[in-house]
Write a protein that holds these residues in place. Structure first.
Motif, PDB file in Angstrom:
ATOM      1  N   MET A 162      65.314  -0.882  32.778  1.00 31.03           N
ATOM      2  CA  MET A 162      66.149  -1.916  32.181  1.00 31.03           C
ATOM      3  C   MET A 162      67.586  -1.884  32.685  1.00 31.03           C
ATOM      4  SD  MET A 162      66.998  -2.870  28.230  1.00 31.03           S
ATOM      5  CE  MET A 162      68.709  -2.361  28.277  1.00 31.03           C
ATOM      6  N   ILE A 163      68.009  -2.966  33.337  1.00 30.35           N
ATOM      7  CA  ILE A 163      69.355  -3.066  33.911  1.00 30.35           C
ATOM      8  C   ILE A 163      70.291  -3.653  32.863  1.00 30.35           C
ATOM      9  CG2 ILE A 163      70.728  -3.975  35.812  1.00 30.35           C
ATOM     10  CD1 ILE A 163      68.026  -4.475  37.287  1.00 30.35           C
ATOM     11  N   HIS A 164      71.485  -3.099  32.780  1.00 30.00           N
ATOM     12  CA  HIS A 164      72.476  -3.639  31.844  1.00 30.00           C
ATOM     13  C   HIS A 164      73.855  -3.617  32.478  1.00 30.00           C
ATOM     14  CE1 HIS A 164      74.345   0.277  30.883  1.00 30.00           C
ATOM     15  NE2 HIS A 164      73.127   0.758  31.086  1.00 30.00           N
ATOM     16  N   ASN A 171      67.558  -7.327  25.879  1.00 33.21           N
ATOM     17  CA  ASN A 171      67.282  -6.687  24.592  1.00 33.21           C
ATOM     18  C   ASN A 171      68.473  -5.918  24.044  1.00 33.21           C
ATOM     19  OD1 ASN A 171      64.660  -7.656  24.515  1.00 33.21           O
ATOM     20  ND2 ASN A 171      63.818  -5.882  25.572  1.00 33.21           N
ATOM     21  N   LEU A 172      69.300  -5.364  24.937  1.00 29.06           N
ATOM     22  CA  LEU A 172      70.469  -4.621  24.474  1.00 29.06           C
ATOM     23  C   LEU A 172      71.431  -5.538  23.730  1.00 29.06           C
ATOM     24  CD1 LEU A 172      71.770  -1.815  24.492  1.00 29.06           C
ATOM     25  CD2 LEU A 172      72.914  -2.420  26.622  1.00 29.06           C
ATOM     26  N   ASN A 173      71.545  -6.766  24.204  1.00 32.68           N
ATOM     27  CA  ASN A 173      72.398  -7.748  23.538  1.00 32.68           C
ATOM     28  C   ASN A 173      71.855  -8.089  22.154  1.00 32.68           C
ATOM     29  OD1 ASN A 173      73.513 -10.512  22.886  1.00 32.68           O
ATOM     30  ND2 ASN A 173      74.611 -10.115  24.785  1.00 32.68           N
ATOM     31  N   ILE A 233      72.382   2.737  18.826  1.00 32.37           N
ATOM     32  CA  ILE A 233      72.914   2.108  17.611  1.00 32.37           C
ATOM     33  C   ILE A 233      74.245   2.750  17.221  1.00 32.37           C
ATOM     34  CG2 ILE A 233      72.492   1.837  15.126  1.00 32.37           C
ATOM     35  CD1 ILE A 233      69.511   1.455  15.943  1.00 32.37           C
ATOM     36  N   GLU A 234      74.340   4.068  17.348  1.00 31.06           N
ATOM     37  CA  GLU A 234      75.600   4.755  17.071  1.00 31.06           C
ATOM     38  C   GLU A 234      76.709   4.280  18.010  1.00 31.06           C
ATOM     39  OE1 GLU A 234      74.859   8.907  17.319  1.00 31.06           O
ATOM     40  OE2 GLU A 234      73.667   9.004  15.473  1.00 31.06           O
ATOM     41  N   LEU A 235      76.402   4.161  19.277  1.00 29.96           N
ATOM     42  CA  LEU A 235      77.398   3.725  20.261  1.00 29.96           C
ATOM     43  C   LEU A 235      77.868   2.305  19.979  1.00 29.96           C
ATOM     44  CD1 LEU A 235      75.818   5.157  23.557  1.00 29.96           C
ATOM     45  CD2 LEU A 235      77.835   6.021  22.355  1.00 29.96           C
ATOM     46  N   ILE A 236      76.925   1.435  19.617  1.00 32.46           N
ATOM     47  CA  ILE A 236      77.288   0.046  19.308  1.00 32.46           C
ATOM     48  C   ILE A 236      78.175  -0.010  18.066  1.00 32.46           C
ATOM     49  CG2 ILE A 236      76.388  -2.192  18.555  1.00 32.46           C
ATOM     50  CD1 ILE A 236      73.861  -1.561  20.242  1.00 32.46           C
ATOM     51  N   ILE A 308      78.469  -2.612  26.284  1.00 33.77           N
ATOM     52  CA  ILE A 308      78.700  -3.012  24.901  1.00 33.77           C
ATOM     53  C   ILE A 308      80.065  -3.668  24.722  1.00 33.77           C
ATOM     54  CG2 ILE A 308      79.088  -2.125  22.557  1.00 33.77           C
ATOM     55  CD1 ILE A 308      76.966   0.057  23.233  1.00 33.77           C
ATOM     56  N   LEU A 309      81.081  -3.085  25.353  1.00 38.58           N
ATOM     57  CA  LEU A 309      82.441  -3.616  25.219  1.00 38.58           C
ATOM     58  C   LEU A 309      82.579  -5.002  25.872  1.00 38.58           C
ATOM     59  CD1 LEU A 309      84.570  -0.390  25.855  1.00 38.58           C
ATOM     60  CD2 LEU A 309      84.115  -1.538  23.681  1.00 38.58           C
ATOM     61  N   SER A 310      81.629  -5.350  26.757  1.00 43.77           N
ATOM     62  CA  SER A 310      81.697  -6.656  27.420  1.00 43.77           C
ATOM     63  C   SER A 310      81.079  -7.774  26.582  1.00 43.77           C
ATOM     64  CB  SER A 310      80.963  -6.584  28.774  1.00 43.77           C
ATOM     65  OG  SER A 310      79.562  -6.557  28.604  1.00 43.77           O
TER      66      SER A 310
END
Length: 311
Positions: A162-164, A171-173, A233-236, A308-310
């Protein structure tokens, strides 16, 4: 260096073009079905105009164009093969008769396995994809392997997990939106490990393939470290200045609800529970050995935070 990139204006192509421009003196030719107003490419062509470029002196062709996995499973199987296989045949035929010396094809780890048996997935695993997406990517790989190339031409088949990165809408979004809304994560009792591919590490690989004499072959791409869904989830949550709400409900209760969901169509069912909680660890050792590096430049956690910050 003249580089033709198909699927140029997608998430990966947009980020790759910026990275290549920052690293190399290169002419980038974009090939896609549309052209945005703002981009870093030097030229744009439609697929129908490909034959007009048969006398162009390209050095490398990067084939990104394809149909991505449909998480809603609403796409018929024929559509995957029409795009992921037939387009690959078209551009590879062009490559064979062109002056380009390198062809970089973006496949996927899903061309090999939808679930990892054992500790981690590597290139020696016998491919056995279950989804139309994975099957079509494998069919494209098999077509490429079936062509005998002249000695001056090299084929690279890349299988990223999975590329992010900035601009990612996968899915990360979706997970980010759930956490940002304050909805608790109810599957905290399930510990898993998953591999990801930062767009920065992907760009590092591509720039190396463009500049160095790397042995042709099939390579998996992944960050060095793995992350659990709970860690994501913690990082988000921390990126939003919030405390992560992770509920560690007894596994048996969740599994019973999932089985009930198979019958009465709850938001959770056995298949979805498996996808949300399974481990999928991908080895990148073959790639690092070919590139002669000990570590990928972007650590997994730092790459995830950047993405995530983006959002």
């Amino acid at each position: 260096m003249n580089i033709l990139i198909t699927g140029a204006f997608g998430f990966v192509g947009t980020n790759l073009a910026k990275s290549i421009k920052s690293e190399l003196v290169a002419q980038l030719i974009a090939m896609d079905i549309f052209q945005p107003e703002d981009h870093v490419y030097d030229e744009f062509i439609f697929w129908d105009d490909l034959n007009k470029k048969k006398n162009e002196e390209f050095d490398t062709i990067i084939h990104l164009a394809g149909k991505a996995h449909d998480v809603k499973n609403t796409t018929d199987e024929a559509s995957y093969f029409e795009i992921n296989v037939e387009l690959t045949k078209q551009i590879f035929e062009f490559f064979i008769h062109s002056k380009a010396s390198k062809f970089i094809f973006f496949s996927s780890v899903k061309a090999v396995a939808d679930e990892v048996k054992g500790n981690r997935l590597n290139e020696s695993e016998f491919p056995n994809p279950k989804t139309p997406y994975g099957k079509s990517k494998l069919a494209a790989e098999n077509y490429l392997h079936g062509i005998t190339l002249p000695k001056n031409k090299k084929l690279y088949i890349l299988r990223p997990c999975m590329i992010h990165g900035p601009g990612n809408k996968g899915n990360l979004n979706l997970l980010y939106k759930q956490v940002a809304s304050g909805i608790p994560w109810p599957l905290g009792s399930f510990e898993n490990e998953r591999s990801f591919t930062s767009i920065d590490n992907l760009a590092f690989v591509i720039n190396a393939l463009l500049q160095k004499d790397i042995k042709p072959g099939t390579y998996q791409i992944a960050d060095d470290e793995v992350l659990s869904t709970n860690k994501l989830i913690e990082l988000i949550a921390h990126s939003k200045g919030k405390k992560a709400h992770i509920w560690c409900i007894n596994k048996r209760i969740i599994q019973s609800l999932a089985k009930l969901g198979d019958i009465i169509h709850l938001p959770i069912n056995s298949e979805r529970l498996k996808k949300l909680t399974e481990s999928y660890v991908v080895s990148n050792e073959k790639l690092k050995k070919a590139l002669q590096v000990e570590k990928m430049p972007m650590k997994a956690e730092r790459g995830i935070i950047k993405t995530i910050l983006s959002f």
